[in-house]
Design an enzyme around this catalytic site. Structure first.
Site, PDB file in Angstrom:
ATOM      1  N   CYS A 381       0.826  -1.210   0.000  1.00 36.43           N
ATOM      2  CA  CYS A 381       0.000   0.000   0.000  1.00 36.43           C
ATOM      3  C   CYS A 381       0.863   1.264   0.000  1.00 36.43           C
ATOM      4  CB  CYS A 381      -0.998  -0.045   1.143  1.00 36.43           C
ATOM      5  SG  CYS A 381      -2.471   0.928   0.768  1.00 36.43           S
ATOM      6  N   HIS A 507      -3.583  -5.080   0.514  1.00 40.23           N
ATOM      7  CA  HIS A 507      -3.027  -5.591   1.779  1.00 40.23           C
ATOM      8  C   HIS A 507      -3.073  -7.117   1.801  1.00 40.23           C
ATOM      9  CE1 HIS A 507      -2.561  -1.789   4.014  1.00 40.23           C
ATOM     10  NE2 HIS A 507      -3.553  -1.383   3.243  1.00 40.23           N
ATOM     11  N   GLU A 509      -1.556  -9.114   3.634  1.00 42.94           N
ATOM     12  CA  GLU A 509      -1.456  -9.672   4.993  1.00 42.94           C
ATOM     13  C   GLU A 509      -2.819 -10.035   5.566  1.00 42.94           C
ATOM     14  OE1 GLU A 509      -0.976  -6.534   4.128  1.00 42.94           O
ATOM     15  OE2 GLU A 509      -1.438  -5.089   5.708  1.00 42.94           O
TER      16      GLU A 509
HETATM   17  N1  GLN Z   1      -2.099   6.840   2.532  1.00 40.73           N
HETATM   18  C1  GLN Z   1      -2.183   6.050   1.341  1.00 40.73           C
HETATM   19  C2  GLN Z   1      -3.533   6.160   0.677  1.00 40.73           C
HETATM   20  O1  GLN Z   1      -4.493   6.567   1.294  1.00 40.73           O
HETATM   21  C3  GLN Z   1      -1.863   4.593   1.640  1.00 40.73           C
HETATM   22  C4  GLN Z   1      -2.879   3.915   2.484  1.00 40.73           C
HETATM   23  C5  GLN Z   1      -2.379   2.618   3.108  1.00 40.73           C
HETATM   24  O2  GLN Z   1      -1.186   2.359   3.114  1.00 40.73           O
HETATM   25  N2  GLN Z   1      -3.279   1.814   3.648  1.00 40.73           N
HETATM   26  O3  GLN Z   1      -3.664   5.840  -0.467  1.00 40.73           O
END
Ligand code: GLN
Length: 534
Positions: A381, A507, A509
């Site tokens: 992410c 994600h 995980e």
């Molecule tokens: N801050 C980034 C976004 O909103 C990444 C979000 C995250 O890592 N969950 O896109």
């Protein structure tokens, strides 16, 4: 058949009530029952999405895009099943529902009160997963500690619930602590007696007491608890400190916790199938080799901020028979003190998700080091977004390229706000959340591990890879390994001339389980093991 196991906690928080609840879930499932689980969190937040991970632990995202407490993640990993928004209740959600009903005129003429309106809503929400999924047994964990003011409406609901359903359809398990008093070298039972007394004041008599302790409970202590708490000594279950929470189901089975639950629920005791779990726990506790992986984050004080990632390494480690030592590194320190000293002894580095500008430059610097020194890198992410920024600046020559999240005025917003987010003003539950499909390219490293073209992964973000730069960056050598089915959103990027440089917008995980480790964690760990042995 609809049966309920309620797990409450006493004495103090942080006793591992979630692990006990998840273990009960797994044990009942392993004895052939269809089980679901639910977490009740007595805070006023409507969901966990707006809470600080450092204070409250990780925000876990379900397939249907609910931002929940980390315990839901634990249940999924123990049960090896996907849960949904229905498996998670907060005070905020309960009040929200009741207030909306009131505004809609559903209680016309009535005075809306905690009893019966709030408690009725709580009971409705407790019944919901069982009615919807057709589970036979629901294991429901009540967050917090008995005696907390905010937990009272929930416990009152359980008291009422017990009066509404047959006695053999409900069992109360109370988890407490037996502290060791050093001066007399004795496990003390008084706090347990007091916490059961507190529970009884509310009208709930526990059927089973699970006592957390750091040594074997002497028979005399079990008898004392039994006498004061009105249960048989066989219903006082020892819950010793363990090297891994994944060992808890086996330890609690040894103590016959699952048998006591099934007896109370008047259910036949089927034979247990847990061989694979047992095999994997052996590898978790005594792995053949070890690797050192860096986790570069903003929250480094509390391990629970990244609990799903840490667990995903346990799963991949069990698969590859390797133990993973995670060293938490502060992105800000990397920014200040440079990368070489902190990174050179590591076999690989993961840059996880996150929000806000703090530590970003440290993450970018780290990725430069990993890219240039060919050290395995896994970006998740925000970690993926940092990898794109790094590549744009240092390989594609886009000076001061950035994400619009951190520098709205940048000339090269290689990461930009998603189209659908531009009109969003409310913060709670408004990101791109939950499971979406992505399509993988054949010739990617990721495909080697997924071994299929269509994948489903969970998301939680507002910003994305800016397609306006896609051609420029791919021409400079970045590979787009997966996109959304319509080709618009970039989901995975990779670098070709690197042992393992894979970064994902989602994600992974959240999907990893002990019985089904995530392919990308296995791939990354494999690359780290290769790096170590070279
Ligand atoms: N801050 C980034 C976004 O909103 C990444 C979000 C995250 O890592 N969950 O896109």
């Amino acid at each position: 058949m609809r049966k309920f196991v309620f797990v409450t906690g006493g004495v103090l928080s942080g006793l591992g009530k979630g692990v006990v609840a998840a273990s009960i879930g797994l044990l009942l499932k392993s004895r052939g029952y269809r089980v679901t689980m639910q977490k009740i969190d007595p805070y006023l937040n409507v969901d966990a999405g707006t809470m600080n991970p450092q204070e409250h632990g990780e925000v876990f995202v379900t397939i249907d895009g609910k931002e929940t407490d980390l315990d839901i993640g634990r249940y999924e990993r123990f049960l090896n099943e996907d849960l949904t928004a229905d498996n998670y209740i907060t005070t905020g959600q309960v009040y929200w529902n009741v207030i909306h009903k009131e505004r809609n005129g559903e209680f016309l003429g009535q005075t809306v009160q905690i009893i019966p309106h709030i408690t009725d809503e709580i009971k409705r929400l407790i019944r919901r997963p069982v009615e919807k999924d057709g589970a036979e047994i629901s294991v429901v964990e009540v967050g917090g500690t008995v005696g907390d003011i905010e937990g009272l409406p929930f416990l009152e609901s359980l008291r009422q619930f017990k009066e509404e359903i047959p006695r053999e359809d409900i069992v109360f398990v109370h988890v407490t602590l037996l502290p060791l008093l050093a001066s007399s070298d004795e496990l003390k039972t008084k706090p347990t007696q007091h916490s059961v007394k507190e529970l009884r004041t509310i009208g709930i008599q526990p059927d089973i007491i699970v006592a957390r302790c750091n040594r074997a409970i002497p028979t005399a202590a079990k008898e004392k608890i039994a006498l004061f708490c009105s249960i048989p000594p066989t219903h006082v279950i020892e819950d010793r400190d363990l090297a891994t929470p994944y060992g808890a189901p086996l330890a609690l089975m040894e103590e016959e916790l699952d048998l006591r639950v099934l007896e109370k629920l008047a259910l036949p005791i089927e034979s247990v199938k847990l061989e694979r779990w047992e095999e994997l726990i052996e590898r978790v506790t005594a792995p053949a080799q070890r690797v050192k992986i860096g986790l570069v984050g903003k929250y480094i004080e509390l391990g629970d901020s990244y609990i799903s990632i840490a667990d995903a390494f346990v799963h991949a480690g069990a698969e590859l028979n390797a133990g993973v030592d995670i060293s938490l590194l502060s992105a800000e320190q990397l920014q200040r003190d440079g990368t070489d000293r902190l990174l050179r002894d590591l076999d690989g580095v993961l840059v996880p998700g996150g929000f806000g500008e703090r530590g970003i430059e440290g993450k970018v610097k780290t990725i430069t080091y990993l890219r240039e020194n060919k050290i395995p890198f896994f970006g998740i992410c925000l970690g993926m977004q940092c990898a794109v920024i790094e590549f744009a600046r240092n390989v594609a020559g886009l000076d001061r390229a950035n994400s619009a999240e951190f520098d709205p005025a940048t000339l090269y917003p290689v990461i930009d706000l998603m189209e659908e987010q531009t009109q969003v003003t409310q913060k709670g539950g408004t990101m791109r959340l939950g499971e979406y499909e992505a399509v993988l390219c054949d010739d990617s490293k990721s495909f080697t591990y997924y071994r299929c073209h269509r994948i489903r992964e969970r998301h939680r973000h507002r910003f994305e890879f800016n397609s306006a730069f896609r051609e420029q960056l791919t021409r400079a050598g970045m590979r787009v390994a997966a996109s959304s089915p319509d080709g618009r959103l970039v989901e995975i990027i990779e670098l070709v001339d690197h042992p393992w440089f894979v970064a994902v917008q989602f994600h992974p995980e959240f999907r990893s389980r002990l019985l089904a480790p995530h392919p990308l964690f296995v791939g990354f760990l494999n690359a780290c093991l290769t790096k170590k042995s070279s």
